[in-house]
Design an enzyme around this catalytic site. Structure first.
Site, mmCIF file in Angstrom:
data_model
loop_
_atom_site.group_PDB
_atom_site.id
_atom_site.type_symbol
_atom_site.label_atom_id
_atom_site.label_comp_id
_atom_site.label_asym_id
_atom_site.label_seq_id
_atom_site.Cartn_x
_atom_site.Cartn_y
_atom_site.Cartn_z
ATOM 1 N N LYS A 158 7.776 -12.611 1.737
ATOM 2 C CA LYS A 158 7.501 -13.232 0.426
ATOM 3 C C LYS A 158 8.675 -13.002 -0.523
ATOM 4 O O LYS A 158 9.052 -13.899 -1.286
ATOM 5 C CB LYS A 158 6.201 -12.665 -0.163
ATOM 6 C CG LYS A 158 4.983 -13.010 0.690
ATOM 7 C CD LYS A 158 3.749 -12.178 0.338
ATOM 8 C CE LYS A 158 2.734 -12.259 1.476
ATOM 9 N NZ LYS A 158 1.634 -11.275 1.340
ATOM 10 N N ARG A 208 0.838 -1.193 0.000
ATOM 11 C CA ARG A 208 0.000 0.000 0.000
ATOM 12 C C ARG A 208 0.878 1.250 0.000
ATOM 13 O O ARG A 208 1.974 1.247 0.564
ATOM 14 C CB ARG A 208 -0.929 -0.002 1.214
ATOM 15 C CG ARG A 208 -2.058 -1.006 1.113
ATOM 16 C CD ARG A 208 -2.968 -0.727 -0.062
ATOM 17 N NE ARG A 208 -3.766 0.456 0.175
ATOM 18 C CZ ARG A 208 -5.061 0.457 0.467
ATOM 19 N NH1 ARG A 208 -5.732 -0.676 0.523
ATOM 20 N NH2 ARG A 208 -5.708 1.580 0.662
#
Ligand code: 475
Length: 841
Positions: A679, A568
């Site tokens: 990730k 974001r």
């Protein structure tokens, strides 16, 4: 039916594929059946969409077969169940993940190929359920995957938003928001349960009456202004390599069809329709504000609505098993994913005291032993508080209950801190300084037996800063549970080539035992292995290059370093610090064409909250810099900038495996954990980052020689703030920084328009809340080290391999195991799959 043979338990591993309906032939048959009987199509005229639906439904059938067994087993055993309550579940596309977890990805690919269909094309058809904003919602989805994989009885409770997070388009360099009608053609994964329905009251007033009986107990009646019906939509969430699909139960709002309701509207058909429409708006749209509270009535109604439905559902299940609710907390534990569902504390009290006529003290004891609360943010503006009047108007009974909880709680505080008026004011559930508010975090802490942060540093800051007083009162409640992410979606599915190399090197067990990745460490010194490793990264980069071409219409060079920041858009995450580096590099390359640096492609992705002007301006700066750098022939093969539109779970699956460098550059003490950082690491990217959130633990795991650390730490940030931070001093003292900022202010990136970025530049020079200027030089210096390391590609590969080898700690399986033993006290329940072909069903 004649004599029934005994059911044969067949675990998913070591099964006979064809007999279990999982083989190539069985899948082809199932697909064709579903095409005809569900889509009413024959193959020659089927669209891609029809084919996707047919395959998804065939897969769903296989999940449901296991689901029925699971539900039966849980019921028979009366298993203690985790209820993960979250306003968001950012689950991402389901087909690929379900094929992986069923262990039939390759069979499905072959089955489709034999029918002349490309599995990747089919996977690409799936509309992503965007039922979350970012980290918090995606964490909930990773945790459902691990709960099922670890065979823990669990239910995810949430909201079936009709519109998920908006689709981001870039128009003239600015973010534009398009509505996300993800249910346009229905979802093959959602199963409607219209018979699982609850009528939920909202608004109105309360009436207090003493009973006529001898006890003269006070009875409270809540007379609502409206009633909304919630019905359940279930999605199966299958674990990896096990037979456990858990339930994700999402509530949808509609008008109740009660006859008295109709009578109320008698003779006014249009008013009745209006009521119907109004009810449905409740679950229409996800609020797109990440880390910022909007304070709207509808949002509070959403929160109350899904919590009220969920608790009623749990009570219904409990009363099927036992005569009363006295052991409710033994059969259920509820994890509150941030404060969004924390109204559950007051709602459970309402149900127990008002509906089930329990005495306050017993009800409170059950409530406090039922809930546990996870905090996800350190930003003061993200801490939920509801204006008192708005709250009282929406939930009049809960307002009374919260006042009662507060009075009893403050009595406890008074005994602990005698005469300390200030502490009472600070800890009260009601903020009485100025405009009055209900503090949802305080309600959550008071009503829970455990409170946790999401990374080691964050959990310490929860204790020392935001919930300090509560920590002093109840130190035993506070824990740390460092976040984790699922390797099934983010490694196995997203990065099949790397996964295959790992399989060939250390065997397959790592997917559910990620610490085994350590066995890769010796291969970091093997030149042949490193060469293969680079080849895989190159392939993943080429795949992303094609995606970039498709969605951003830009050509990226796969030989360059892919330097990526996707998350974001927020000032505290400092995407604009990254841009200051890009502009710095641009300037240096212009001034010195012979400068030796690694060629870079700097990739940005992320959504800005629609009402967050500075975040939208940061996107505009990224696209403006991308445009100018892209047009400059001197930058060709040296520097490129890409803004990847509409970053979501699906595109993340292409981005993480292709990244060389992971940007985790928030101001220390602001990012609770971060999960994107994990990730990237699992996919072999190196991290450039501050000592913030889980970066601290990533550094600890990989060693500082395999991590690019820069910037102030949290104590230094606090100290600088205490001394009075003046960003302009840094600007004036650093000529290069001045050049960079002046270039933005000069209109160079906006065809001479000096106004566009003025708010951003002014803000940096005069306020700079997140201290970009203080960290600027350290960041630039660190990026130089990155560049040097990248050029030495043998060294880089070695570091990359070691990053993956040491990423095991960040598996969500580890995190969930910690929750299970330390907070939930739940045990796995093995599901034996009855072989249906042996049964006479
Ligand atoms: C943190 N979202 C990450 C991640 O723990 C962390 C807030 C209000 C309304 C809607 N959404 C939000 C968040 O607060 C959020 O996503 N927080 C994030 O949670 C998981 O890794 O550091 O910023």
């Amino acid at each position: 039916a004649g004599a029934r043979s005994a059911p044969v338990a067949v675990p998913l591993v070591g099964r006979d594929d064809e007999r279990m309906g999982l083989g190539v032939e069985a899948l082809k048959r199932a697909f064709l059946d579903r095409l005809v009987y569900s889509q009413a199509r024959f193959p020659e005229v089927a669209t891609r969409r029809d084919c996707f639906q047919a395959l998804a439904l065939a897969v769903r059938d296989r999940l449901l077969q296991r689901w029925v067994q699971t539900a039966r087993t849980y019921r028979d055993k009366g298993s203690r169940t985790v209820c993960y309550m979250s306003a968001e579940f950012l689950i991402g596309p389901q087909l690929g993940n379900n094929l992986i977890n069923l262990g039939i990805f390759d069979n499905a690919r072959q089955a489709m190929a034999e029918l002349g269909l490309d599995l990747d094309m089919l996977l690409d058809q799936e509309e992503e359920p965007g039922l979350g904003n970012g980290g918090l919602g995606r964490l909930a989805a990773c945790y459902l995957d691990s709960l099922a994989t670890l065979e823990i009885p669990a239910i995810g409770y949430g909201i079936r938003y009709e519109f998920g997070i908006f689709t981001q388009a870039i128009r003239d360099g600015w973010q534009a928001e398009l509505t996300d009608k993800w249910l346009r053609s229905g979802s093959p994964w959602l199963i409607h349960r219209p018979n699982v329905a609850f009528d939920i009251k909202i608004g109105g007033h309360t009436e207090h009456q003493y009973e006529a009986s001898a006890s003269r107990r006070l009875r409270v009646q809540w007379v609502p202004a409206k009633v909304v019906r919630g019905t359940a939509w279930d999605m199966p969430v299958l674990g990896y390599g096990v037979n456990t699909p858990n339930r994700l139960r999402l509530w949808s709002a509609e008008a109740p069809e009660e006859f008295d309701f109709a009578a109320f509207n008698a003779g006014n058909y249009y008013q009745a329709v209006d009521a119907e429409v109004l009810s449905e708006t409740l679950t229409k749209v996800l609020y797109p504000n990440d880390e910022m509270e909007a304070g709207q009535t509808l949002r509070l109604e959403q929160q109350y609505f899904f919590v009220a439905c969920s608790l009623r559902d749990m009570i219904r299940l409990q009363l099927q098993r036992e005569a009363d609710l006295s052991r409710f907390h033994e059969k259920f534990v509820v994890q509150l994913n941030d404060t969004h569902p924390s109204i559950a504390v007051a709602e459970l009290m309402h149900l127990l005291v008002d509906d089930y006529e329990m005495l306050w003290d017993e009800a409170w004891s059950i409530t406090q032993r039922t809930f546990a609360y996870t905090n996800h943010t350190l930003l003061p503006e993200a801490l939920e508080k509801w204006p008192l009047r708005l709250f009282q108007k929406t939930l009049p009974r809960h307002y009374e209950i919260i006042c009662e909880i507060n009075e009893r709680f403050l009595d406890e505080v008074r005994i602990r801190f005698p005469g300390d008026e200030a502490v009472l004011r600070r800890m009260s559930l009601i903020d009485e300084d100025g405009a009055r508010y209900i503090r949802m975090a305080h309600l959550a802490v008071v009503g829970s037996f455990a409170v946790n942060g999401v990374a080691a540093l964050h959990s310490e800051l929860v204790k020392s800063d935001i919930l300090k007083d509560f920590y002093e009162l109840w130190p035993e409640k506070f824990r740390n549970k460092t976040n984790g992410v699922t390797p099934r979606r983010f490694v196995l599915l997203a990065n099949p080539t790397m996964s295959q190399l790992i399989d060939e090197t250390i065997g397959k067990g790592w997917v559910t035992d990620m610490m085994r990745l350590r066995e890769l460490e010796p291969y970091a010194d093997d030149p042949a292995f490193r060469e293969k490793w680079r080849g895989i990264k190159r392939g993943n980069k080429e795949h992303l290059v094609r995606e970039i071409k498709r969605v951003a219409h830009a050509d990226a060079d796969p030989a360059s370093m892919f330097d990526v920041q996707v998350k974001r858009i927020h000032e505290y995450k400092r995407q604009h610090l990254n841009l200051l580096h890009v502009i710095s590099l641009y300037k240096r390359l212009k001034d010195n064409p012979n400068l030796v640096v690694a060629p870079r492609t700097v990739i940005f992705g992320g959504k800005a909250a629609p009402g967050y002007r500075m975040a939208k301006l940061m996107i505009r700066l990224a696209t403006a810099v991308a445009d100018i750098v892209g047009r400059d022939p001197a930058m060709h093969g040296r520097l490129q900038v890409v803004f990847f539109p509409n970053y979501n779970v699906k595109s993340g699956q292409s981005i993480f495996p292709a990244a060389d460098l992971s940007e985790q550059i928030s101001l220390a003490g602001k990012e609770a954990s971060g999960t994107g950082n994990m990730k990237f690491q699992m996919n072999g990217a190196l991290t450039i980052g501050t000592l913030d959130g889980a970066n601290v633990e990533i550094l600890e795991q990989v060693g500082e020689e395999n991590f690019f650390l820069f910037g102030m730490n949290t104590p230094e940030v606090k100290e600088l703030r205490r001394c009075g931070y003046r960003p302009r001093d840094y600007y004036e003292a650093n000529p290069h920084l001045r050049e960079v900022i002046d270039l933005i202010g000069s209109g160079f990136f906006t065809r001479g328009d000096r106004d566009v970025f003025r708010p951003l530049v002014d803000h940096l020079l005069n306020h700079d809340e997140y201290m970009l200027l203080a960290d600027f030089q350290s960041y630039i210096d660190c990026q130089e080290k990155v560049s040097e390391a990248y050029i030495d590609y043998e060294r880089w590969s070695r570091m990359s391999i070691l990053n993956v080898a040491r990423s095991g700690f960040f598996s969500s399986d580890r995190a969930i195991k910690e929750y299970c033993t330390d907070i939930w006290r739940v045990e796995p329940v093995r599901i034996e799959l009855t072989d249906l072909s042996e049964d006479d069903l």
